[in-house]
Motif scaffolding. Structure first.
Motif, PDB file in Angstrom:
ATOM      1  N   ARG A 195      59.306  60.107  19.473  1.00  0.00           N
ATOM      2  CA  ARG A 195      60.481  59.384  18.988  1.00  0.00           C
ATOM      3  C   ARG A 195      61.695  60.308  18.967  1.00  0.00           C
ATOM      4  O   ARG A 195      62.799  59.910  19.331  1.00  0.00           O
ATOM      5  N   HIS A 196      61.475  61.564  18.611  1.00  0.00           N
ATOM      6  CA  HIS A 196      62.587  62.518  18.591  1.00  0.00           C
ATOM      7  C   HIS A 196      62.979  62.944  20.003  1.00  0.00           C
ATOM      8  O   HIS A 196      64.167  63.154  20.278  1.00  0.00           O
ATOM      9  N   VAL A 197      62.017  63.075  20.903  1.00  0.00           N
ATOM     10  CA  VAL A 197      62.357  63.357  22.309  1.00  0.00           C
ATOM     11  C   VAL A 197      63.268  62.254  22.845  1.00  0.00           C
ATOM     12  O   VAL A 197      64.275  62.511  23.510  1.00  0.00           O
ATOM     13  N   ALA A 198      62.916  60.993  22.536  1.00  0.00           N
ATOM     14  CA  ALA A 198      63.693  59.861  23.057  1.00  0.00           C
ATOM     15  C   ALA A 198      65.134  59.888  22.550  1.00  0.00           C
ATOM     16  O   ALA A 198      66.019  59.335  23.194  1.00  0.00           O
ATOM     17  N   ALA A 199      65.352  60.523  21.410  1.00  0.00           N
ATOM     18  CA  ALA A 199      66.704  60.560  20.836  1.00  0.00           C
ATOM     19  C   ALA A 199      67.521  61.759  21.323  1.00  0.00           C
ATOM     20  O   ALA A 199      68.719  61.849  21.041  1.00  0.00           O
ATOM     21  N   GLU A 200      66.887  62.701  22.027  1.00  0.00           N
ATOM     22  CA  GLU A 200      67.617  63.861  22.544  1.00  0.00           C
ATOM     23  C   GLU A 200      68.441  63.433  23.767  1.00  0.00           C
ATOM     24  O   GLU A 200      68.081  62.502  24.470  1.00  0.00           O
ATOM     25  N   GLU A 201      69.499  64.130  24.036  1.00  0.00           N
ATOM     26  CA  GLU A 201      70.260  63.896  25.272  1.00  0.00           C
ATOM     27  C   GLU A 201      69.708  64.832  26.343  1.00  0.00           C
ATOM     28  O   GLU A 201      69.982  66.025  26.332  1.00  0.00           O
ATOM     29  N   LEU A 202      68.924  64.290  27.252  1.00  0.00           N
ATOM     30  CA  LEU A 202      68.162  65.120  28.185  1.00  0.00           C
ATOM     31  C   LEU A 202      68.377  64.685  29.622  1.00  0.00           C
ATOM     32  O   LEU A 202      68.489  63.496  29.914  1.00  0.00           O
ATOM     33  N   ASP A 203      68.382  65.671  30.518  1.00  0.00           N
ATOM     34  CA  ASP A 203      68.358  65.370  31.946  1.00  0.00           C
ATOM     35  C   ASP A 203      66.927  65.166  32.430  1.00  0.00           C
ATOM     36  O   ASP A 203      66.696  64.430  33.389  1.00  0.00           O
ATOM     37  N   LEU A 204      65.980  65.847  31.804  1.00  0.00           N
ATOM     38  CA  LEU A 204      64.588  65.822  32.248  1.00  0.00           C
ATOM     39  C   LEU A 204      63.641  65.971  31.064  1.00  0.00           C
ATOM     40  O   LEU A 204      63.936  66.708  30.115  1.00  0.00           O
ATOM     41  N   VAL A 205      62.507  65.299  31.145  1.00  0.00           N
ATOM     42  CA  VAL A 205      61.365  65.587  30.277  1.00  0.00           C
ATOM     43  C   VAL A 205      60.284  66.191  31.166  1.00  0.00           C
ATOM     44  O   VAL A 205      59.921  65.604  32.187  1.00  0.00           O
ATOM     45  N   MET A 206      59.812  67.376  30.815  1.00  0.00           N
ATOM     46  CA  MET A 206      58.687  67.963  31.557  1.00  0.00           C
ATOM     47  C   MET A 206      57.424  67.798  30.718  1.00  0.00           C
ATOM     48  O   MET A 206      57.397  68.214  29.546  1.00  0.00           O
ATOM     49  N   PHE A 207      56.393  67.211  31.321  1.00  0.00           N
ATOM     50  CA  PHE A 207      55.105  67.080  30.643  1.00  0.00           C
ATOM     51  C   PHE A 207      54.110  67.975  31.362  1.00  0.00           C
ATOM     52  O   PHE A 207      53.884  67.824  32.562  1.00  0.00           O
ATOM     53  N   LEU A 208      53.495  68.915  30.619  1.00  0.00           N
ATOM     54  CA  LEU A 208      52.747  69.998  31.258  1.00  0.00           C
ATOM     55  C   LEU A 208      51.235  69.875  31.085  1.00  0.00           C
ATOM     56  O   LEU A 208      50.514  70.860  31.194  1.00  0.00           O
ATOM     57  N   GLY A 209      50.733  68.668  30.848  1.00  0.00           N
ATOM     58  CA  GLY A 209      49.296  68.456  30.913  1.00  0.00           C
ATOM     59  C   GLY A 209      48.653  67.943  29.649  1.00  0.00           C
ATOM     60  O   GLY A 209      49.183  68.064  28.548  1.00  0.00           O
ATOM     61  N   ASP A 210      47.472  67.333  29.829  1.00  0.00           N
ATOM     62  CA  ASP A 210      46.714  66.650  28.775  1.00  0.00           C
ATOM     63  C   ASP A 210      47.457  65.407  28.283  1.00  0.00           C
ATOM     64  O   ASP A 210      47.733  65.250  27.087  1.00  0.00           O
ATOM     65  N   TYR A 211      47.735  64.516  29.247  1.00  0.00           N
ATOM     66  CA  TYR A 211      48.362  63.230  28.919  1.00  0.00           C
ATOM     67  C   TYR A 211      47.358  62.343  28.194  1.00  0.00           C
ATOM     68  O   TYR A 211      47.711  61.593  27.296  1.00  0.00           O
ATOM     69  N   ILE A 212      46.100  62.376  28.638  1.00  0.00           N
ATOM     70  CA  ILE A 212      45.021  61.713  27.905  1.00  0.00           C
ATOM     71  C   ILE A 212      43.984  62.772  27.528  1.00  0.00           C
ATOM     72  O   ILE A 212      44.000  63.900  28.040  1.00  0.00           O
ATOM     73  N   TYR A 213      43.085  62.382  26.636  1.00  0.00           N
ATOM     74  CA  TYR A 213      41.869  63.156  26.355  1.00  0.00           C
ATOM     75  C   TYR A 213      40.676  62.262  26.636  1.00  0.00           C
ATOM     76  O   TYR A 213      40.690  61.080  26.302  1.00  0.00           O
ATOM     77  N   GLU A 214      39.664  62.842  27.267  1.00  0.00           N
ATOM     78  CA  GLU A 214      38.515  62.064  27.715  1.00  0.00           C
ATOM     79  C   GLU A 214      37.484  61.844  26.609  1.00  0.00           C
ATOM     80  O   GLU A 214      36.532  61.086  26.782  1.00  0.00           O
ATOM     81  N   TYR A 215      37.675  62.482  25.464  1.00  0.00           N
ATOM     82  CA  TYR A 215      36.662  62.441  24.408  1.00  0.00           C
ATOM     83  C   TYR A 215      36.557  61.060  23.748  1.00  0.00           C
ATOM     84  O   TYR A 215      37.524  60.302  23.712  1.00  0.00           O
TER      85      TYR A 215
END
Ligand SMILES: [Fe+2]
Length: 515
Positions: A164-184
């Protein structure tokens, strides 16, 4: 199928509705009843954009709900204004059951360095509106780049206040660096459950992505800015290496193929990245004008298996170097020979910044005192591949690239470090700077363990495993300014956030300074 219509006027609303109803009329009557049922949300997983280029971007969605036909035509629009009165391009894509009804639209002919708004229409429903941004032209003079790094969003252990706080930042890019899901499977007494047990099949991976993507804060972060993504291990299985799973499963290749397929189906990657069997290329580059070159790399798909695993299994271990001389084998690779060469040949000698987005902590982190001949290392990260790390850093040093900054995730802790030619030599030169960001939710080690090891790793300036959140960066031609953004309570979806620490890197001198 898409059509780029720079400068075109928006279609009249009546024409758009006619197109929608025309598509629906080609279905069997029972499908029409399902497809047009207004109580079945068709865009329940939100929308996303990614892989921005100077003239285009990938727009993503996936249709949801029961009764979807095998093939659904989805219209997309991208506009220069939020009200969609000034359409830059529009087109349509077929969402097919075979690919989980995912949509990867690729508008072209866009203008560089500008904001756009996009949305999808299908089966009588319209998605929410997302905002995205094209990259500057590669030769453009650019004054700034604002971005965050994020990783590790295990669903059942916390809420997504950080998003929610990321969405409120003024950003050119969001970088996501892994573990979008967990398989457990869900933990006992989860903060919120995940369904379906331990994930191994295509249907299970798809369902797990749907669970994560159901979160409104994550959807808001996707809708706020374009993303660049790399994966780590949990998009497939904990600690996997190349084609070997932690449990030495006999047919791990089939599992990896299912996992990569589901990853592509749920991420804003272009059609050209669609996996073939168990292979999907995610490494690549993006030039942000004359300011920075961004390198995205993959340390999972091509790596050698971890050295000195626990008996009878694969995956990571924590070992004393003297008990595991294999660690130092110069042939061992984390990126694979082809990607390693691709990276070495692609360092940018002309822009002030080379930004390396990758999965895990690159700085050496010994859990015991290496000076006493007793260095102890975790074998899944770069410490398990020290010769490969040295080759990479030597390449940066030889090319004299002071503005090289490495970004990572994976370890569920905020680490800020100097990267050195020889981590065991206090006089060794600093070659690059590192920001390894903590998790959105995933749990970290006890802080006392990190504190106990700090003395053995003086090149690490900051280490906090008890923080959840993200790192925010403002880059200009002279400086990188970093803020470590930490949520008050990851168990609270409406948690506040504070800046726990600030750091600065000068483009002319490698190494991290207090901000
Ligand atoms: Fe993780």
């Amino acid at each position: 199928m898409w059509a780029s219509e720079p400068g075109s006027k928006p279609a009249p609303r009546s024409r758009r509705l006619l197109l929608q109803s025309g598509a629906a009329l080609s279905f069997a009557p029972w499908l029409i009843r399902h497809a047009l049922a207004t109580d079945v949300p068709r865009f329940a997983l939100g929308i996303a954009s990614g892989q921005p280029r100077a003239d285009g971007v990938v727009l993503w969605t996936r249709l949801t709900g029961a009764g979807l036909p095998e093939r659904v035509t989805v219209q997309w629009e991208i506009a220069r204004d939020e009200a969609f009165t000034d359409i830059a391009a529009r087109g349509e894509e077929a969402a097919e059951a075979n690919w989980a009804h995912s949509v990867h639209a690729e508008p072209a002919g866009l203008a560089p360095a500008r904001w756009y708004w996009y949305r999808f229409t299908a089966l009588g429903q319209q998605s929410t509106v997302g905002r995205t941004h094209t990259a500057p032209a590669p030769d453009a003079i650019v004054s700034s780049l604002n971005f965050v790094i994020t990783s590790c969003q295990r669903y059942d252990v916390g809420h997504y206040a950080a998003w929610r706080h990321v969405a409120a930042e003024e950003l050119d890019l969001v970088m996501f660096l892994g573990d979008y899901i967990y398989e457990y499977a869900s933990r006992p007494l989860p903060v919120r459950p995940v369904e379906g047990g331990h994930v191994r099949t295509l249907a299970q991976y798809r369902a797990r992505y749907a669970t994560h993507k159901s979160d409104p804060a994550l959807q808001a972060a996707h809708a706020a800015a374009p993303w660049l993504l790399v994966w780590d291990d949990h998009e497939v299985a904990n600690d996997y290496a190349n084609l070997q799973g932690q449990d030495l499963e006999p047919d791990f290749k089939t599992q990896r193929a299912a996992a990569y397929r589901a990853y592509w189906e749920h991420m804003p990657f272009p059609k050209s990245a669609r996996p073939v069997d168990a292979d999907m290329r995610i490494f690549g580059r993006l030039d942000w004008g004359r300011l920075a070159r961004i390198h995205l790399i993959d340390d999972r798909q091509y790596r050698d298996v971890q050295a000195c695993p626990k008996p009878g299994r694969g995956g990571s271990n924590t070992v004393a170097l003297k008990a595991c001389p294999e660690l130092l084998d110069p042939k061992r690779t984390l990126l694979g020979a082809a990607q390693e060469q691709w990276l070495a040949e692609g360092w940018d000698l002309t822009r002030p910044w080379n930004l390396l987005a990758q999965q895990t902590l690159m700085a050496r982190f010994s859990w015991t005192d290496p000076a006493a001949g007793a260095g102890t290392y975790w074998t899944d990260g770069w410490d398990g591949y020290p010769a490969a790390r040295k080759r990479l850093l030597d390449g940066v040093a030889q090319r004299k690239l002071p503005g090289t900054v490495v970004f990572g995730g994976d370890v569920h802790a905020n680490y800020v470090a100097d990267l050195k030619a020889d981590f065991d030599d206090p006089a060794s030169k600093v070659i690059a700077s590192e920001f390894c960001g903590t998790s959105i939710t995933s749990l970290g080690l006890a802080q006392s363990r990190v504190d106990a090891a700090r003395a053995f790793n003086p090149h690490v300036h900051y280490g906090r495993s008890d923080q959840r959140g993200y790192m925010r960066f403002a880059l200009d031609s002279g400086q990188l300014k970093a803020q470590l953004r930490v949520v008050d309570n990851a168990l609270d979806p409406s948690s506040g956030i504070t800046t726990a620490a600030r750091f600065v890197v000068d483009a002319a001198r490698p190494g991290v300074l207090s901000g």
